[in-house]
Design a protein around this motif. Structure first.
Motif, PDB file in Angstrom:
ATOM      1  N   THR A 129       0.807  -1.228   0.000  1.00  0.00           N
ATOM      2  CA  THR A 129       0.000   0.000   0.000  1.00  0.00           C
ATOM      3  C   THR A 129       0.834   1.270   0.000  1.00  0.00           C
ATOM      4  O   THR A 129       0.313   2.348  -0.257  1.00  0.00           O
ATOM      5  CB  THR A 129      -0.917   0.040   1.228  1.00  0.00           C
ATOM      6  OG1 THR A 129      -0.104   0.174   2.421  1.00  0.00           O
ATOM      7  CG2 THR A 129      -1.756  -1.223   1.335  1.00  0.00           C
ATOM      8  N   ILE A 130       2.121   1.193   0.290  1.00  0.00           N
ATOM      9  CA  ILE A 130       2.939   2.382   0.526  1.00  0.00           C
ATOM     10  C   ILE A 130       3.108   3.211  -0.753  1.00  0.00           C
ATOM     11  O   ILE A 130       3.579   2.711  -1.779  1.00  0.00           O
ATOM     12  CB  ILE A 130       4.326   1.994   1.070  1.00  0.00           C
ATOM     13  CG1 ILE A 130       4.174   1.215   2.383  1.00  0.00           C
ATOM     14  CG2 ILE A 130       5.181   3.227   1.291  1.00  0.00           C
ATOM     15  CD1 ILE A 130       5.485   0.639   2.898  1.00  0.00           C
ATOM     16  N   ASN A 144       8.887   0.657  16.267  1.00  0.00           N
ATOM     17  CA  ASN A 144       8.881   1.999  15.688  1.00  0.00           C
ATOM     18  C   ASN A 144       8.844   1.938  14.165  1.00  0.00           C
ATOM     19  O   ASN A 144       9.449   1.055  13.556  1.00  0.00           O
ATOM     20  CB  ASN A 144      10.115   2.789  16.118  1.00  0.00           C
ATOM     21  CG  ASN A 144      10.072   3.172  17.579  1.00  0.00           C
ATOM     22  OD1 ASN A 144       9.010   3.171  18.191  1.00  0.00           O
ATOM     23  ND2 ASN A 144      11.224   3.487  18.148  1.00  0.00           N
ATOM     24  N   ILE A 145       8.145   2.893  13.574  1.00  0.00           N
ATOM     25  CA  ILE A 145       8.063   3.002  12.117  1.00  0.00           C
ATOM     26  C   ILE A 145       8.304   4.461  11.731  1.00  0.00           C
ATOM     27  O   ILE A 145       7.621   5.352  12.227  1.00  0.00           O
ATOM     28  CB  ILE A 145       6.681   2.571  11.584  1.00  0.00           C
ATOM     29  CG1 ILE A 145       6.307   1.180  12.086  1.00  0.00           C
ATOM     30  CG2 ILE A 145       6.647   2.625  10.065  1.00  0.00           C
ATOM     31  CD1 ILE A 145       4.860   0.814  11.812  1.00  0.00           C
ATOM     32  N   LEU A 146       9.279   4.704  10.855  1.00  0.00           N
ATOM     33  CA  LEU A 146       9.519   6.054  10.336  1.00  0.00           C
ATOM     34  C   LEU A 146       8.900   6.148   8.948  1.00  0.00           C
ATOM     35  O   LEU A 146       9.134   5.288   8.094  1.00  0.00           O
ATOM     36  CB  LEU A 146      11.007   6.363  10.275  1.00  0.00           C
ATOM     37  CG  LEU A 146      11.370   7.780   9.782  1.00  0.00           C
ATOM     38  CD1 LEU A 146      12.576   8.299  10.539  1.00  0.00           C
ATOM     39  CD2 LEU A 146      11.659   7.812   8.282  1.00  0.00           C
ATOM     40  N   ILE A 147       8.102   7.210   8.722  1.00  0.00           N
ATOM     41  CA  ILE A 147       7.467   7.436   7.424  1.00  0.00           C
ATOM     42  C   ILE A 147       7.849   8.842   6.977  1.00  0.00           C
ATOM     43  O   ILE A 147       7.503   9.827   7.625  1.00  0.00           O
ATOM     44  CB  ILE A 147       5.936   7.310   7.508  1.00  0.00           C
ATOM     45  CG1 ILE A 147       5.539   5.978   8.141  1.00  0.00           C
ATOM     46  CG2 ILE A 147       5.304   7.451   6.127  1.00  0.00           C
ATOM     47  CD1 ILE A 147       4.057   5.851   8.412  1.00  0.00           C
ATOM     48  N   THR A 158       1.955   0.007  -8.424  1.00  0.00           N
ATOM     49  CA  THR A 158       1.555  -1.384  -8.561  1.00  0.00           C
ATOM     50  C   THR A 158       0.157  -1.553  -7.988  1.00  0.00           C
ATOM     51  O   THR A 158      -0.365  -0.656  -7.312  1.00  0.00           O
ATOM     52  CB  THR A 158       2.531  -2.315  -7.822  1.00  0.00           C
ATOM     53  OG1 THR A 158       2.589  -1.929  -6.435  1.00  0.00           O
ATOM     54  CG2 THR A 158       3.927  -2.238  -8.407  1.00  0.00           C
ATOM     55  N   LEU A 159      -0.449  -2.689  -8.220  1.00  0.00           N
ATOM     56  CA  LEU A 159      -1.799  -2.945  -7.758  1.00  0.00           C
ATOM     57  C   LEU A 159      -1.876  -2.830  -6.241  1.00  0.00           C
ATOM     58  O   LEU A 159      -1.091  -3.442  -5.520  1.00  0.00           O
ATOM     59  CB  LEU A 159      -2.238  -4.352  -8.194  1.00  0.00           C
ATOM     60  CG  LEU A 159      -3.675  -4.751  -7.852  1.00  0.00           C
ATOM     61  CD1 LEU A 159      -4.654  -3.851  -8.596  1.00  0.00           C
ATOM     62  CD2 LEU A 159      -3.918  -6.210  -8.224  1.00  0.00           C
ATOM     63  N   GLY A 160      -2.826  -2.042  -5.741  1.00  0.00           N
ATOM     64  CA  GLY A 160      -3.011  -1.885  -4.303  1.00  0.00           C
ATOM     65  C   GLY A 160      -2.283  -0.708  -3.701  1.00  0.00           C
ATOM     66  O   GLY A 160      -2.573  -0.306  -2.578  1.00  0.00           O
ATOM     67  N   THR A 168       0.046   7.892   1.188  1.00  0.00           N
ATOM     68  CA  THR A 168      -0.520   7.099   2.271  1.00  0.00           C
ATOM     69  C   THR A 168       0.149   5.737   2.384  1.00  0.00           C
ATOM     70  O   THR A 168       0.617   5.179   1.403  1.00  0.00           O
ATOM     71  CB  THR A 168      -2.036   6.917   2.044  1.00  0.00           C
ATOM     72  OG1 THR A 168      -2.652   8.207   2.041  1.00  0.00           O
ATOM     73  CG2 THR A 168      -2.672   6.066   3.128  1.00  0.00           C
ATOM     74  N   ALA A 169       0.163   5.229   3.624  1.00  0.00           N
ATOM     75  CA  ALA A 169       0.572   3.851   3.894  1.00  0.00           C
ATOM     76  C   ALA A 169      -0.364   3.290   4.950  1.00  0.00           C
ATOM     77  O   ALA A 169      -0.774   4.008   5.870  1.00  0.00           O
ATOM     78  CB  ALA A 169       2.017   3.796   4.376  1.00  0.00           C
ATOM     79  N   LEU A 170      -0.715   2.022   4.829  1.00  0.00           N
ATOM     80  CA  LEU A 170      -1.626   1.373   5.769  1.00  0.00           C
ATOM     81  C   LEU A 170      -0.878   0.375   6.635  1.00  0.00           C
ATOM     82  O   LEU A 170       0.116  -0.211   6.217  1.00  0.00           O
ATOM     83  CB  LEU A 170      -2.750   0.647   5.021  1.00  0.00           C
ATOM     84  CG  LEU A 170      -3.626   1.490   4.094  1.00  0.00           C
ATOM     85  CD1 LEU A 170      -4.725   0.626   3.503  1.00  0.00           C
ATOM     86  CD2 LEU A 170      -4.216   2.682   4.825  1.00  0.00           C
ATOM     87  N   GLY A 171      -1.417   0.161   7.843  1.00  0.00           N
ATOM     88  CA  GLY A 171      -0.873  -0.873   8.708  1.00  0.00           C
ATOM     89  C   GLY A 171      -1.124  -2.255   8.146  1.00  0.00           C
ATOM     90  O   GLY A 171      -2.015  -2.455   7.317  1.00  0.00           O
ATOM     91  N   ASP A 172      -0.332  -3.221   8.597  1.00  0.00           N
ATOM     92  CA  ASP A 172      -0.442  -4.570   8.042  1.00  0.00           C
ATOM     93  C   ASP A 172      -1.322  -5.488   8.883  1.00  0.00           C
ATOM     94  O   ASP A 172      -1.191  -6.708   8.836  1.00  0.00           O
ATOM     95  CB  ASP A 172       0.947  -5.193   7.866  1.00  0.00           C
ATOM     96  CG  ASP A 172       1.702  -5.325   9.184  1.00  0.00           C
ATOM     97  OD1 ASP A 172       1.146  -4.940  10.237  1.00  0.00           O
ATOM     98  OD2 ASP A 172       2.841  -5.820   9.163  1.00  0.00           O
TER      99      ASP A 172
END
Length: 431
Positions: A129-130, A144-147, A158-160, A168-172
């Protein structure tokens, strides 16, 4: 005699010889000019030839660069297609937490999670999704996640994957039960959204639904809820509608508490433990953490202690107990001096000075902007809504009279202030 006369008849014409010399000199001069002109044109042609040769060389170099970049992109695309769409971040988290979780994969390989009481749920990002303009780093050990937004980065869709300006990025994880809490340090970004989606997305931090459109910003759909920062102005947002927040300062860290069982998402200023806003969430399908970054970077902390979540809930509950019954308060005010009818009369008398008066009364810019959006062509209604909101913050008529007349005078409407003062005194002393 004949000889003398013959000699006398010969004439060498010296004037004709001079003319011949002049003609030769003129032809020589013209020939020299022609030679110089030819030499000049030859030099110009040589310069043009050199120039165009340089242009051709530059174009050939650019063409070679583009061909190399195209080959690089083709290699990246081939590499992405060979890689699995999701990383096993969730399963790694489960190992760290030391707990067995019941899991059921969906069509994308994501993992449904029902957060049980007393469970800490860390998560990662779904790489499928990123957005291509986002750089991400994950530390699964620390949660921790750096965006980071990178506007110069190459985009391979790519698809999705999120596209367009929805960075945007979504959690997994797909949350389908229990409570879940995470925090986002946003002080290095002045343009973000954080929340949830019934798959979530992030402009700020928020929540999003599983079926969220991949070109929409978080908060701009019926299935996403977020706190957003739009160039320094912070508000809550859902389905294209902003809700102003009474902020003294912009929160440096935003806390997001998803209460799936009660279909709510709560947002907090995690630094001061202040409750910002609560939305009811559509739980007809699982929800996901969502992040959108349009400037700078944010850092997501998914390993916040459960004690912090319980503390924030306790603070919110205590605050809600102290909030007066607005409907009851409004019904009491119907018999007071500043009743609905009087506020309506006031709204009809205030013109362009209204903004200055409203600011003096303590109404926030975001509140006034929202009223103008809701009633774009009805100035009287805009003023009435603003005065009604101000009335709810006041203790009694005496305090309202003092503050309103003072602000009217500052706004250049002393005439209205004096009229209200006279009417109030008559109402207090009808005789």
């Amino acid at each position: 005699m004949d000889c003398d006369s013959g000699m006398a008849s010969w004439n060498p014409h010296p004037s004709d010889g001079a003319r011949d010399t002049e003609d030769l000199e003129e032809k020589l001069r013209q020939s020299e000019e022609l030679r110089e002109e030819t030499a000049r044109k030859l030099e110009e042609e040589t310069q043009l030839k050199v120039f165009y040769q340089g242009q051709v060389s530059q174009l050939e170099s650019k063409l070679q660069d583009h061909e190399e970049r195209l080959c690089s992109l083709e290699r990246k695309m081939a590499s992405l297609l060979e890689k699995p769409q999701l990383q096993p971040v969730v399963s790694e988290t489960d190992k760290l937490a030391g707990q067995d979780q019941s899991k059921s994969g969906d069509s994308q390989g994501l993992v449904n999670r029902e957060i049980k009481a007393g469970e800490t749920c860390t998560f990662g990002l779904d790489p499928a999704t990123i957005h291509g303009k986002l750089e991400t780093q994950e530390d699964s050990d620390k949660g921790n996640i750096l965006i980071k937004y990178n506007g110069d980065q190459e985009v391979v869709n790519t698809l999705g994957r999120f596209v367009g300006k929805s960075h945007t990025a979504l959690g997994d994880v797909l949350v389908s039960g229990g409570r879940m809490y995470w925090e986002v340090d946003v002080h290095k970004s002045n343009h973000y959204r954080i929340g949830e989606h019934s798959l979530p997305a992030f402009r700020y931090e928020g929540v999003a639904t599983k079926t969220v459109k991949r070109d929409k910003w978080i908060g701009d759909t019926k299935k996403s809820w977020c706190i957003r920062n739009n160039d320094g102005e912070v508000s809550a947002r859902h389905n294209y509608e902003d809700c102003g927040l009474p902020l003294v300062r912009n929160p440096p860290v935003i806390g997001v508490l998803l209460d799936y069982d009660n279909a709510k998402v709560h947002f907090f200023d995690a630094d001061s433990s202040k409750h910002l806003h609560t939305y009811e969430v559509d739980v007809s399908e699982p929800v996901r953490p969502a992040f959108q970054v349009n400037e700078g970077y944010v850092v997501v902390d998914t390993a916040v202690s459960l004690a912090k979540m319980e503390e924030l809930l306790a603070v919110m509950d205590a605050a809600s107990d102290s909030i007066p019954d607005v409907k009851h308060e409004a019904s009491l005010r119907k018999t007071r001096f500043f009743n609905d009818a009087r506020l309506t009369d006031l709204s009809k008398s205030l013109g362009k000075e209204w903004r200055q008066v409203a600011s003096c009364l303590g109404l926030e810019k975001v509140q006034l902007d929202k009223v103008e959006i809701n009633y774009p062509r009805d100035h009287n209604r805009q003023v009435l809504e603003g005065l009604s909101a101000w009335r709810l913050t006041m203790k009694d008529d005496d305090a309202m009279l003092e503050e309103l007349t003072s602000c009217l005078r500052k706004g250049g409407r002393s005439d209205m202030a004096e009229k209200i003062q006279e009417e109030y005194e008559k109402s207090e002393n009808p005789s």
